[in-house]
Write an enzyme that holds these catalytic residues in place. Structure first.
Site, PDB file in Angstrom:
ATOM      1  CE  LYS A  33     -16.488   0.082  32.736  1.00  0.00           C
ATOM      2  NZ  LYS A  33     -16.322   1.149  31.737  1.00  0.00           N
ATOM      3  CB  THR A  34     -19.701  -4.123  32.787  1.00  0.00           C
ATOM      4  OG1 THR A  34     -19.055  -3.228  31.894  1.00  0.00           O
ATOM      5  CG2 THR A  34     -21.193  -4.064  32.544  1.00  0.00           C
ATOM      6  CG  ASP A 222     -19.275   2.975  33.495  1.00  0.00           C
ATOM      7  OD1 ASP A 222     -18.128   2.931  33.984  1.00  0.00           O
ATOM      8  OD2 ASP A 222     -19.656   2.222  32.591  1.00  0.00           O
ATOM      9  CD  GLU A 223     -16.430   4.447  30.072  1.00  0.00           C
ATOM     10  OE1 GLU A 223     -15.284   4.881  30.317  1.00  0.00           O
ATOM     11  OE2 GLU A 223     -16.645   3.496  29.297  1.00  0.00           O
ATOM     12  CD  GLN A 253      -9.948   2.027  29.463  1.00  0.00           C
ATOM     13  OE1 GLN A 253     -10.602   1.670  28.494  1.00  0.00           O
ATOM     14  NE2 GLN A 253     -10.015   1.417  30.630  1.00  0.00           N
ATOM     15  NE  ARG A 567      -9.958  -1.451  24.208  1.00  0.00           N
ATOM     16  CZ  ARG A 567     -10.498  -1.517  25.406  1.00  0.00           C
ATOM     17  NH1 ARG A 567     -11.669  -2.071  25.581  1.00  0.00           N
ATOM     18  NH2 ARG A 567      -9.860  -1.033  26.468  1.00  0.00           N
TER      19      ARG A 567
END
Length: 618
Positions: A33-34, A222-223, A253, A567
């Site tokens: 994503k980043t 973002d997010e 998330q 994770r």
DNA sequence: GGTCACACAGTTTTT
DNA sequence: CTGTGTGACC
């Protein structure tokens, strides 16, 4: 640019190349994503020749913002000098800047202070005092959280009062307006106000909104699943003119609803922009297929939001492990055993590749004890933040009071530091005013003046092991002060970007020390580790007791579990204890439902190896 | 103004 | 069990 795009998969390419109009990127965990966001910005600048001045990227934390900015500037390389940097920051930092520049239009002094939660709580207490409401009638913390929820929903004191019902809400409806008044008297804004007041500014002054709409032709957020209503509203306002807004998020998330985040904003966006292009990123680059299967198996039990089915080209990997321990000490003992087994098998595996994740900070204590006992190095993430430390708050109180002389929370704090110090401080205050130090002296000089005049440093003894870190923190604060010569600049920034100072420093040193990472599941979001342990997988602990009977909260816990599972890169172990010491009580918990929600094969295989002495356990 | 004893409650956390 | 906050007392 071509070479950069070549490294991307088709999904990522499509998401990057779409630049115009509303865009939704549904980015699964570990899907790059980043990278997509960074390259989207680069693509806009280099290929579409958009000036960075016209781009704004909003992130959830300052840390994420710093990372994005760094990656963009690095990628621009030698060309970077040609461009002014794009605006990258959190909603709060952007709003803080807007209010600093344009806030006077709605009566906000450009010297306003930003109150943190302890300052807020003090203000709530002050308000309750003035209204003669005893603290035992309602916890200040609960009142504050109610006020905050109202602000997030853009509900002002007047309209709240009109529908407040019941004892608690009635108290809140009386405290809320007075709290706002006290904040105004003190020239202070809380974090919610930063968003709220910016919205108010935009609503009452269309010409100011227009200015920012014209500047921010391309908006990236973002997010998005963790935005609250105020942030949703801000993004809607800012994008109204050009409608080039790209939001990135993942329903699965969303783990911050307890502070106002609402993943339904992601759905609402789709309703606002029915023609929005949607780009799912479903290829995962982080985990084994087995780990992804486990994550999917658990999150599929949620029904209130869509779920991405992630896939990977990575190997299937080994099976997940489920570990039953006798008690909380045994739990950690077994983890250590597994770690050493794994390290023996794979010499490349180091402590830095390993994380132990838990639901509550209180759980870290036992882990620390056992690790300490075995002499295993660890780093604890979280705990008291820099800005919350006593000595930092003390020193900042001196400076806050000097800056506006309205900050009565600061004054209260200063009074507690002793009468002598108080009189020395007032002597300095007079001098400060008469000689106009606010205009003529830099932050660091004022800071040093105050420390000297009040003899604050003398409170601590360098040789005392408890005091030494406090003195160290003050030195650290001095080095921050050097960066912001203007006092107000310093005060506003220190509360907004505090996070960066701590985590950057500890993360940078050797990029990661050779130690096991201990942190809460929340703190783990966005990170990855080869070997992950999720401990305390028990009903009442995870999912947390307060969530057991509420579907919405239970689903949030499940998302948290999903975040934890995803994770892990190659090895994932979930543990639970048959007996656990909890707030001084011995409990006999039952195993977490999330364990039972793992793929059948994983559960069966692991349960077969469990001792059967306790058939009722499951 | 500072210290001590007792009561009491007790997720997650960034901005 | 622990940290916090309050009230009593020096």
């Amino acid at each position: 640019m071509d070479t950069i795009l070549n490294k991307m998969n088709d999904e990522q390419k499509k998401a990057i190349l779409a630049t115009e109009g509303p865009i939704i990127v549904l980015a699964g965990a570990g899907s790059g994503k980043t990278r997509v966001l960074v390259h989207k910005v680069l693509y806009l600048i280099q290929e579409k020749e958009v000036s960075p001045h016209n781009i704004v990227m909003l992130t959830f934390t300052n840390k994420a913002a710093g990372e994005m900015k760094e990656r963009i500037m690095n990628a621009l390389g030698e060309n970077a000098m040609r461009y002014s940097p794009p605006t990258v920051g959190t909603f709060h930092s952007l709003c803080a800047k807007i209010l600093r520049v344009d806030g006077d239009a709605i009566g906000i002094s450009n010297k306003y202070l930003i109150y943190d939660s302890s300052d807020q709580q003090q203000t709530v207490k002050d308000a309750m005092n003035l209204l003669s409401i005893p603290i035992k009638d309602a916890k200040p913390r609960s009142i504050l959280s109610a006020i905050s929820q109202n602000k997030n929903q853009l509900i002002d004191p007047v309209s709240y009062a009109s529908f407040a019902r019941g004892r608690f809400q009635e108290i809140v409806s009386r405290v809320y307006p007075l709290y706002q008044q006290l904040m105004k008297d003190r020239d202070a804004l809380d974090f919610d106000d930063l968003l709220l007041e910016t919205i108010r500014l935009f609503r009452t002054h269309p010409e100011i909104l227009k200015k920012y709409q014209e500047q921010f032709q391309y908006i990236l957020i973002d997010e998005y699943q963790d935005t609250n209503h105020a942030q949703y509203e801000l993004s809607r306002m800012l994008s109204e003119k050009h409608k080039n807004i790209c939001i990135v998020g993942d329903f699965s998330q969303s783990i911050y609803s307890f502070r106002g985040a609402d993943f339904r904003n992601l759905k609402k966006f789709q309703e606002d922009f029915p023609k929005a292009q949607v780009f799912p990123l479903s290829q995962n680059y982080r985990s084994t297929q087995n780990i992804l299967n486990a994550a999917y198996s658990v999150i599929s039990h949620n029904t209130s939001h869509p779920v991405l089915n992630l896939w990977t080209e990575n190997p299937e990997g080994e099976d997940l492990r489920i570990l039953q321990a006798e008690n909380e000490h045994h739990e950690v003992d077994q983890i250590i055993r597994l770690i050493h087994e794994a390290m023996d098998k794979n010499p490349d595996l180091t402590y830095a590749d390993i994380a132990i994740l838990y639901r509550m900070n209180a759980q870290s204590r036992t882990i620390e004890e056992v690790l300490l006992h075995h002499g295993i190095p660890y780093v604890l993430v979280g705990g008291l933040r820099f800005y919350e430390r006593k000595e930092i708050k003390d020193v900042l109180s001196y400076l806050s009071y000097l800056a506006t002389q309205k900050d009565s929370v600061a004054l209260k704090r200063i009074e507690k530091l002793g009468k002598k110090r108080l009189s020395y401080f007032f002597e300095y205050l007079t001098e400060f005013d008469e000689r106009g130090y606010y205009e003529t002296k830099s932050t660091i000089d004022i800071l040093d003046d105050v420390l000297r005049k009040t003899q604050y440093i003398e409170m601590y003894d360098e040789r005392d092991p408890e005091d030494a870190p406090r003195l160290e923190n003050i030195r650290e604060l001095r080095s921050v002060a050097l960066e912001f010569p203007n006092l107000t600049d310093f005060l506003q920034n220190v509360s907004l970007v505090e996070q960066e100072y701590r985590s950057d420093k500890s993360m940078q040193k050797s990029s990661r020390p050779n130690a096991i990472t201990l942190m809460t599941l929340h703190a783990a979001k966005g990170l990855e580790f080869s070997m992950v342990f999720m401990i305390g997988m028990e009903e009442g602990l995870f999912p947390h007791s307060q969530a057991l009977f509420d579907t919405t909260e239970l689903e949030e816990e499940r998302r948290l579990c999903y975040v934890g599972i995803t994770r892990a890169k190659t090895k994932l172990t979930l543990t639970f204890a048959k007996r656990r010491l909890f707030f001084g009580q011995r409990l006999t918990p039952t195993v977490s439902r999330f364990i039972m929600e793992l793929p059948t094969r994983v559960v069966e295989k692991n349960l077969k190896n469990m001792p059967t002495s306790d058939p009722d356990f499951f």
